[in-house]
Design an enzyme around this catalytic site. Structure first.
Site, PDB file in Angstrom:
ATOM      1  N   ARG A 224       0.858  -1.188   0.000  1.00 51.31           N
ATOM      2  CA  ARG A 224       0.000   0.000   0.000  1.00 51.31           C
ATOM      3  C   ARG A 224       0.896   1.240   0.000  1.00 51.31           C
ATOM      4  O   ARG A 224       2.014   1.205   0.524  1.00 51.31           O
ATOM      5  CB  ARG A 224      -0.878   0.030   1.262  1.00 51.31           C
ATOM      6  CG  ARG A 224      -2.015  -0.975   1.239  1.00 51.31           C
ATOM      7  CD  ARG A 224      -3.146  -0.545   0.297  1.00 51.31           C
ATOM      8  NE  ARG A 224      -4.263  -1.468   0.333  1.00 51.31           N
ATOM      9  CZ  ARG A 224      -4.500  -2.406  -0.581  1.00 51.31           C
ATOM     10  NH1 ARG A 224      -3.695  -2.567  -1.617  1.00 51.31           N
ATOM     11  NH2 ARG A 224      -5.550  -3.195  -0.473  1.00 51.31           N
ATOM     12  N   HIS A 272      -1.461   0.999  -9.724  1.00 48.27           N
ATOM     13  CA  HIS A 272      -2.165   0.004  -8.875  1.00 48.27           C
ATOM     14  C   HIS A 272      -2.763  -1.122  -9.736  1.00 48.27           C
ATOM     15  O   HIS A 272      -3.957  -1.416  -9.648  1.00 48.27           O
ATOM     16  CB  HIS A 272      -3.256   0.677  -8.032  1.00 48.27           C
ATOM     17  CG  HIS A 272      -3.606  -0.122  -6.808  1.00 48.27           C
ATOM     18  ND1 HIS A 272      -3.938   0.433  -5.602  1.00 48.27           N
ATOM     19  CD2 HIS A 272      -3.679  -1.474  -6.606  1.00 48.27           C
ATOM     20  CE1 HIS A 272      -4.203  -0.508  -4.720  1.00 48.27           C
ATOM     21  NE2 HIS A 272      -4.054  -1.693  -5.307  1.00 48.27           N
TER      22      HIS A 272
HETATM   23  N1  LIG Z   1      -0.901  -3.754  -5.662  1.00 43.40           N
HETATM   24  C1  LIG Z   1      -1.894  -4.593  -5.817  1.00 43.40           C
HETATM   25  O1  LIG Z   1      -2.466  -4.709  -6.909  1.00 43.40           O
HETATM   26  C2  LIG Z   1      -2.327  -5.440  -4.664  1.00 43.40           C
HETATM   27  C3  LIG Z   1      -3.241  -6.488  -4.891  1.00 43.40           C
HETATM   28  C4  LIG Z   1      -3.608  -7.302  -3.837  1.00 43.40           C
HETATM   29  C5  LIG Z   1      -3.079  -7.074  -2.570  1.00 43.40           C
HETATM   30  N2  LIG Z   1      -2.199  -6.066  -2.366  1.00 43.40           N
HETATM   31  C6  LIG Z   1      -1.619  -5.835  -1.011  1.00 43.40           C
HETATM   32  O2  LIG Z   1      -0.935  -7.024  -0.620  1.00 43.40           O
HETATM   33  C7  LIG Z   1      -1.187  -7.231   0.766  1.00 43.40           C
HETATM   34  C8  LIG Z   1      -0.866  -8.659   1.161  1.00 43.40           C
HETATM   35  O3  LIG Z   1      -1.839  -9.553   0.647  1.00 43.40           O
HETATM   36  P1  LIG Z   1      -1.881 -11.076   1.135  1.00 43.40           P
HETATM   37  O4  LIG Z   1      -3.113 -11.679   0.581  1.00 43.40           O
HETATM   38  O5  LIG Z   1      -0.586 -11.759   0.870  1.00 43.40           O
HETATM   39  O6  LIG Z   1      -2.028 -10.856   2.724  1.00 43.40           O
HETATM   40  P2  LIG Z   1      -2.003 -11.957   3.890  1.00 43.40           P
HETATM   41  O7  LIG Z   1      -2.258 -13.313   3.350  1.00 43.40           O
HETATM   42  O8  LIG Z   1      -2.877 -11.430   4.972  1.00 43.40           O
HETATM   43  O9  LIG Z   1      -0.474 -11.931   4.388  1.00 43.40           O
HETATM   44  C9  LIG Z   1       0.087 -10.850   5.049  1.00 43.40           C
HETATM   45  C10 LIG Z   1       1.538 -11.188   5.374  1.00 43.40           C
HETATM   46  O10 LIG Z   1       2.139 -10.024   5.977  1.00 43.40           O
HETATM   47  C11 LIG Z   1       2.704 -10.401   7.224  1.00 43.40           C
HETATM   48  N3  LIG Z   1       2.620  -9.304   8.189  1.00 43.40           N
HETATM   49  C12 LIG Z   1       1.511  -8.652   8.627  1.00 43.40           C
HETATM   50  N4  LIG Z   1       1.840  -7.731   9.550  1.00 43.40           N
HETATM   51  C13 LIG Z   1       3.187  -7.811   9.705  1.00 43.40           C
HETATM   52  C14 LIG Z   1       4.122  -7.147  10.527  1.00 43.40           C
HETATM   53  N5  LIG Z   1       3.754  -6.198  11.414  1.00 43.40           N
HETATM   54  N6  LIG Z   1       5.416  -7.488  10.438  1.00 43.40           N
HETATM   55  C15 LIG Z   1       5.808  -8.457   9.576  1.00 43.40           C
HETATM   56  N7  LIG Z   1       4.981  -9.137   8.766  1.00 43.40           N
HETATM   57  C16 LIG Z   1       3.674  -8.818   8.831  1.00 43.40           C
HETATM   58  C17 LIG Z   1       1.894 -11.591   7.700  1.00 43.40           C
HETATM   59  O11 LIG Z   1       2.639 -12.307   8.668  1.00 43.40           O
HETATM   60  P3  LIG Z   1       2.106 -13.700   9.286  1.00 43.40           P
HETATM   61  O12 LIG Z   1       2.226 -14.705   8.165  1.00 43.40           O
HETATM   62  O13 LIG Z   1       3.026 -13.976  10.390  1.00 43.40           O
HETATM   63  O14 LIG Z   1       0.676 -13.452   9.698  1.00 43.40           O
HETATM   64  C18 LIG Z   1       1.663 -12.328   6.391  1.00 43.40           C
HETATM   65  O15 LIG Z   1       2.771 -13.136   6.083  1.00 43.40           O
HETATM   66  C19 LIG Z   1      -2.654  -6.816   0.908  1.00 43.40           C
HETATM   67  O16 LIG Z   1      -2.993  -6.520   2.250  1.00 43.40           O
HETATM   68  C20 LIG Z   1      -2.706  -5.572   0.038  1.00 43.40           C
HETATM   69  O17 LIG Z   1      -2.354  -4.439   0.796  1.00 43.40           O
HETATM   70  C21 LIG Z   1      -1.823  -5.238  -3.381  1.00 43.40           C
END
Ligand SMILES: NC(=O)c1ccc[n+]([C@@H]2O[C@H](COP(=O)([O-])OP(=O)(O)OC[C@H]3O[C@@H](n4cnc5c(N)ncnc54)[C@H](OP(=O)(O)O)[C@@H]3O)[C@@H](O)[C@H]2O)c1
Length: 309
Positions: A224, A272
């Site tokens: 983000r 994005h």
């Molecule tokens: N640019 C784009 O087009 C696009 C598209 C989709 C998503 N996104 C972004 O990508 C993000 C991730 O998506 P996802 O589905 O992979 O999310 P997810 O499955 O919820 O995974 C989040 C990961 O981040 C880690 N994390 C969270 N808080 C943390 C912290 N304080 N310190 C270290 N690690 C932390 C989590 O650790 P744990 O494994 O230990 O819980 C997990 O490994 C979304 O939230 C969104 O913001 C962007």
């Protein structure tokens, strides 16, 4: 029984018709024409206005159109007892793998300098290291981060990963927590941020983090815009502490026309698009989750709002 839909105006009619065809038993209403508020049981939203969801007293769950839920949690009046379901799916994961590999390979092989050389008719005949000599770091080993890291491993890169809790992933040297961050970063020549936006990760891409990276490292941010401290990025690029930044997400979207990032020679911008939800299949997944929830079946991607992601 009705569903309320909040999406960008340009696509709302399409989404309404699509969801209505997938969920004939539920009336799908637009945010601007909610009808009787007490009929609304389900909300399918992207960035709903603050205080908006609170007016639906019979709301049973909220679907985030997207993998992140920060745009829902941003509402200070959000009814916190209503479950939130995010939307991911195989296509989103695939798109993110493509985007991450595209830009990691672009940076790894110095494609930008080859394109610049062509424009001045230079034969820029350089040997770049092979992937096994390049370390890529992935911040966030969730659904998207773990999949991208696995693909980078398949390509032969040395891959490091960082998450909140300890992880064990084939081929990925895993670090966790605030205590593991500096160690994780110390070898990352290319750093990819795929974190969710939470209070802990807001502005995490800042001067201190850049200093922990090897000099000249490249940053890719697909998490983000709020993860990035913009002035610290410009300062790190000016000193050469960072070699370049590839940014897909921004604090303000669309990025304003007068923003300095647009014309910075070391910044690559995409609007994005790393992994946008495909309305066709995204709608199918939303409908499936909704039907499962109503039938009391397990629902994919039910999130804990209190954890923040
Ligand atoms: N640019 C784009 O087009 C696009 C598209 C989709 C998503 N996104 C972004 O990508 C993000 C991730 O998506 P996802 O589905 O992979 O999310 P997810 O499955 O919820 O995974 C989040 C990961 O981040 C880690 N994390 C969270 N808080 C943390 C912290 N304080 N310190 C270290 N690690 C932390 C989590 O650790 P744990 O494994 O230990 O819980 C997990 O490994 C979304 O939230 C969104 O913001 C962007």
């Amino acid at each position: 029984m009705a569903l309320i839909l909040h999406v960008r105006t340009a696509r709302e009619q399409w989404w309404q018709a699509h969801l209505q065809s997938l969920l004939p038993e539920i009336e799908c209403r637009l945010w601007s024409q909610p009808g009787n508020l007490n009929d609304i049981r389900y909300a399918v939203v992207w960035a709903p206005p603050a205080g908006g969801l609170r007016q639906f007293k019979n709301l049973q769950f909220i679907v985030s159109i997207g993998a992140g839920i920060d745009h829902v949690l941003a509402d200070p009046q959000l009814p916190m007892d209503v479950p939130i379901i995010r939307t991911t799916g195989a296509q989103m994961t695939q798109r993110m793998r493509e985007y991450v590999c595209l830009h990691v390979l672009r940076l790894h092989r110095g494609l930008d300098s080859q394109i610049r050389a062509q424009s001045s008719r230079q034969w820029h005949n350089v040997i770049s290291p092979s992937a096994d000599q390049r370390t890529v770091g992935v911040m966030g080993l969730g659904k998207l981060g773990a999949a991208a890291a696995a693909t980078l491993v398949e390509l032969g890169f040395r891959v490091r990963g960082w998450a909140r809790s300890p992880h064990d992933q084939h081929g990925v040297y895993c670090f966790s927590g605030a205590d593991g961050l500096a160690d994780f970063l110390s070898q990352c020549e290319i750093l990819v941020c795929m974190l969710p936006l939470t209070a802990e990760t807001d502005s995490i891409l800042n001067r201190q983090l850049f200093e922990w990276l090897p000099t000249g490292a490249h940053l890719i941010n697909v998490g983000r815009g709020e993860h990035l401290h913009e002035d610290d990025l410009l300062a790190a690029l000016a000193t050469g502490q960072l070699g370049s930044a590839t940014l897909d997400v921004f604090r303000q979207e669309p990025l304003p026309a007068n923003h300095p990032f647009w014309v910075h020679p070391a910044i690559t911008i995409t609007p994005h698009i790393a992994s946008m939800i495909d309305p066709e299949t995204g709608g199918q997944e939303i409908a499936r989750n909704l039907q499962n929830f109503v039938a009391g079946q397990p629902v994919a991607d039910l999130v804990d709002a209190r954890r923040g992601y």
